[in-house]
Design a protein around this motif. Structure first.
Motif, mmCIF file in Angstrom:
data_model
loop_
_atom_site.group_PDB
_atom_site.id
_atom_site.type_symbol
_atom_site.label_atom_id
_atom_site.label_comp_id
_atom_site.label_asym_id
_atom_site.label_seq_id
_atom_site.Cartn_x
_atom_site.Cartn_y
_atom_site.Cartn_z
ATOM 1 N N CYS A 109 6.545 4.309 6.316
ATOM 2 C CA CYS A 109 5.120 4.315 5.938
ATOM 3 C C CYS A 109 4.260 3.813 7.092
ATOM 4 C CB CYS A 109 4.903 3.459 4.701
ATOM 5 S SG CYS A 109 5.828 4.025 3.273
ATOM 6 N N HIS A 128 8.823 -2.435 3.736
ATOM 7 C CA HIS A 128 8.849 -1.113 3.113
ATOM 8 C C HIS A 128 9.529 -1.221 1.757
ATOM 9 C CE1 HIS A 128 10.214 2.962 2.127
ATOM 10 N NE2 HIS A 128 9.169 3.357 2.825
ATOM 11 N N GLU A 129 9.034 -0.459 0.809
ATOM 12 C CA GLU A 129 9.530 -0.573 -0.564
ATOM 13 C C GLU A 129 11.029 -0.347 -0.707
ATOM 14 O OE1 GLU A 129 6.812 -2.291 -1.631
ATOM 15 O OE2 GLU A 129 7.787 -1.629 -3.471
ATOM 16 N N THR A 138 1.859 6.500 3.898
ATOM 17 C CA THR A 138 2.172 5.893 2.608
ATOM 18 C C THR A 138 2.286 6.967 1.524
ATOM 19 O OG1 THR A 138 -0.205 5.497 2.395
ATOM 20 C CG2 THR A 138 1.137 3.667 3.130
ATOM 21 N N CYS A 139 2.839 6.599 0.376
ATOM 22 C CA CYS A 139 3.088 7.563 -0.702
ATOM 23 C C CYS A 139 1.825 8.374 -0.992
ATOM 24 C CB CYS A 139 3.567 6.840 -1.954
ATOM 25 S SG CYS A 139 5.281 6.316 -1.798
ATOM 26 N N ALA A 191 0.173 1.701 -2.723
ATOM 27 C CA ALA A 191 -0.422 1.702 -1.386
ATOM 28 C C ALA A 191 -1.811 2.347 -1.421
ATOM 29 C CB ALA A 191 0.485 2.434 -0.405
ATOM 30 N N CYS A 205 2.074 0.192 3.581
ATOM 31 C CA CYS A 205 3.010 0.202 2.465
ATOM 32 C C CYS A 205 2.662 -0.928 1.485
ATOM 33 C CB CYS A 205 4.439 0.087 2.987
ATOM 34 S SG CYS A 205 5.668 0.561 1.751
ATOM 35 N N ASP A 206 3.067 -0.732 0.244
ATOM 36 C CA ASP A 206 2.520 -1.476 -0.901
ATOM 37 C C ASP A 206 2.162 -2.952 -0.686
ATOM 38 O OD1 ASP A 206 3.281 0.937 -1.964
ATOM 39 O OD2 ASP A 206 4.328 0.095 -3.681
HETATM 40 FE FE1 FES Z 1 5.560 2.817 1.342
HETATM 41 FE FE2 FES Z 1 5.342 4.191 -1.045
HETATM 42 S S1 FES Z 1 7.128 3.498 -0.032
HETATM 43 S S2 FES Z 1 3.803 3.433 0.243
#
Ligand code: FES
Length: 574
Positions: free
Chosen positions: A55, A86-87, A195-196, A202, A123-124
């Motif tokens: 991300c 990162h998630e 990002t997603c 995010a 990222c989140d």
């Molecule tokens: Fe990073 Fe979704 S995994 S924003």
């Protein structure tokens, strides 16, 4: 911060300031800096590039563009590394480390000489961590995000992380797609850096940050891989220089009224439930308490306007083409506190008036014709919700908004993994799945496990949603009738600790109730027999710090010693 500027700030303490500066300059000159460069205002750039974080794959290019912006304005850019999260690359879960990243960033903002800082997140957990840090350090700061990824395709379908990740995985579990296809999809879900590409956490945090006033107007939605994203980075660097001169601080921008604007936007975009926890944590750093009942009430007058996955049909690149936050803020204007100061030095109202409206589009609905009338996220009370739990109504199956069913309880994430697909599991489609000991302390880290998978034998009947309840969080990219953040969590003796499989559970979202049909006498008996889980024990290191100090979801799951107490204000004001 001291009155000193640039390299003279935050001098290492040797008991002789002139010596400290002399030594500092001697060392930095080894990197080829001239006296002219070292006399300029210093703009720190928090660099969160990591090989573990796709991300943030574009961060090196963004850093270069920010530097260009700083130098065009006559300043000296100085990048420095911080933790990057990162998630999918953080065990046990990225939320466990958000406070560590916030502490790392806050302490670097204090320790290193800088007149202002550009925070590059995406990222989140990274953006809330950086804003928590900026709020506490109160150094002039401006947020830049990496931006969303572009959407991709699979067959004739558009796809993007991560709502489609979950949808396809559900299809695979239900036996409707095979292994070869799921492997093909795995290679297509994340087509670019960024990002997603849906309204996950995010994107939610990026939009909330723009509404909060901590980002340049229009900065939330520009895709990661575009030239505009680099131009935004350059402009952010230039603006950071102005912030350094003006001395405008986060505490002057992140006010209770500005948080109210951000919370309005969270509701209007159908944003992630994680936005609530992060807003509570960010506000808490400034002595502002997030009032969840007032937030629920805000929902009554705030319709959901944005037709994006996971609840709608479009992707973030569509939202950007539709005008991004400009289109959203224009629609919400009558509901916003327009006098709030922003990082540009102008008010939110001035910025909205200055931003041209885009073309006719279908992604952001007019306030007269919303996607959902109001109350995107509801706050539940009752003997199973304790101090409160939340549910994203706009992501629920309508027929489950009022539902009574038998509890099927899982004691932990391990128990869930072991039994959810057991053919012998006593579960029916109308039952209520409950996961406990997955909160801030219980898991630990309050992971995004609230999207409890539909048991295989039920999924194979074509059932896609059931009422699910937990004390953990859910990815902003997920959907379903899912109650989250039950507080206090089970691991500290909250109501989820007392429920037993077979108890009747009643969810009534319109009346904001979450109840278990168990008498108070019986609950008292269970309370006396309850013992805390072994997993709470921590002997050393970060886990000990975390276990000893993490707060509950309603307070943002921040560390108690980082929250500014006593609270001096509430948001929303109501
Ligand atoms: Fe990073 Fe979704 S995994 S924003």
């Amino acid at each position: 911060m001291t009155d000193q500027k640039g390299m003279r700030r935050s001098l290492t303490r040797y008991g002789d300031e002139a010596f400290s500066l002399y030594l500092r300059k001697a060392f930095i000159k080894a990197m080829g800096y001239s006296d002219d460069a070292l006399d300029r205002p210093v703009i720190g750039i928090a660099n969160t590039f990591s090989a573990y974080n796709a991300c943030h794959a574009n961060v090196p290019a963004l850093v270069e563009a920010v530097k260009r912006g700083v130098m065009l304005a006559g300043g000296l850019p100085m990048e420095f590394p911080t933790i990057s999260l990162h998630e999918s690359f953080a065990y046990p879960t990225s939320m466990y480390f958000r406070n560590l990243m916030a502490m790392d960033t806050e302490e670097m903002l204090r320790a290193l000489p800088m007149d202002a800082c550009v925070l590059i997140g995406g990222c989140d957990k990274t953006v809330p961590a950086q804003l928590m840090a900026a709020a506490s350090a109160d150094v002039p700061a401006i947020q830049l995000v990496t931006g969303p990824m572009l959407s991709g395709t699979h067959g004739t379908e558009r796809i993007g992380a991560c709502t489609d990740c979950r949808r396809f995985w559900g299809e695979y579990r239900g036996g409707r797609i095979d292994e070869a296809e799921i492997n093909q999809i795995e290679g297509r879900l994340v087509p670019t850096a960024g990002t997603c590409g849906v309204m996950g956490t995010a994107s939610t945090m990026a939009c909330m940050t723009e509404a909060l006033g901590m980002m340049l107007p229009g900065g939330a939605t520009i895709p990661a891989v575009t030239a505009d994203r680099l131009r935004c980075a350059e402009a952010t660097g230039t603006r950071a220089m102005a912030l350094a001169k003006e001395g405008l601080r986060p505490s002057e921008i992140m006010t209770p009224k500005a948080f109210e604007n951000a919370l309005r936007v969270l509701l209007a975009i159908g944003g992630s439930t994680n936005g609530v926890v992060h807003a509570a944590a960010m506000a808490g750093r400034l002595g502002i308490e997030l009032d969840l009942e007032a937030f629920d009430a805000l929902g009554a007058t705030t319709p959901v306007l944005v037709d994006l996955k996971p609840t709608g049909k479009y992707y973030m690149d569509d939202l950007h083409r539709a005008g991004g936050m400009t289109a959203i803020l224009h629609e919400l204007k009558p509901l916003l506190n327009l006098d709030c100061m922003t990082v540009t030095g102008r008010t939110l109202g001035q910025e909205i008036d200055a931003a041209p409206l885009g073309h006719k589009q279908a992604v952001v609905r007019p306030i007269s014709n919303p996607i959902h009338a109001g109350g995107g996220i509801a706050f539940l009370k009752g003997n199973l919700a304790g101090d409160g739990a939340i549910i994203k109504q706009s992501a629920c199956s309508k027929e489950l908004l009022v539902h009574t069913g038998r509890a099927v309880v899982f004691d932990s994430l391990e128990d869930l993994a072991m039994r959810i697909d057991d053919p012998g599991l006593d579960v029916a489609k109308d039952d209520v799945l409950i996961l406990r000991n997955a909160g801030p302390k219980g898991a630990p880290g309050m992971p995004e496990a609230g999207y409890i998978p539909i048991p295989k034998k039920i999924a194979q009947q074509g059932i896609k949603d059931m009422v699910r309840i937990s004390d953990c969080r859910m990815s902003g990219t997920a959907f379903g009738t899912i109650v989250l953040h039950a507080t206090p969590e089970a691991a500290v003796g909250g109501p989820l600790a007392l429920v037993e499989s077979g108890d009747l559970i009643r969810l009534d979202v319109p009346n904001r109730r979450l109840e278990m049909d168990v008498s108070e006498t019986e609950l008292e008996k269970r309370r006396k027999a309850w013992t805390p889980p072994e997993t709470l024990k921590a002997e050393r290191g970060y886990k000990k710090l975390y276990m000893d100090h993490v707060t509950q979801a309603g307070e943002g799951a921040d560390f108690d010693f980082l929250v500014k107490r006593p609270y001096v204000a509430k948001t929303p004001a109501g």
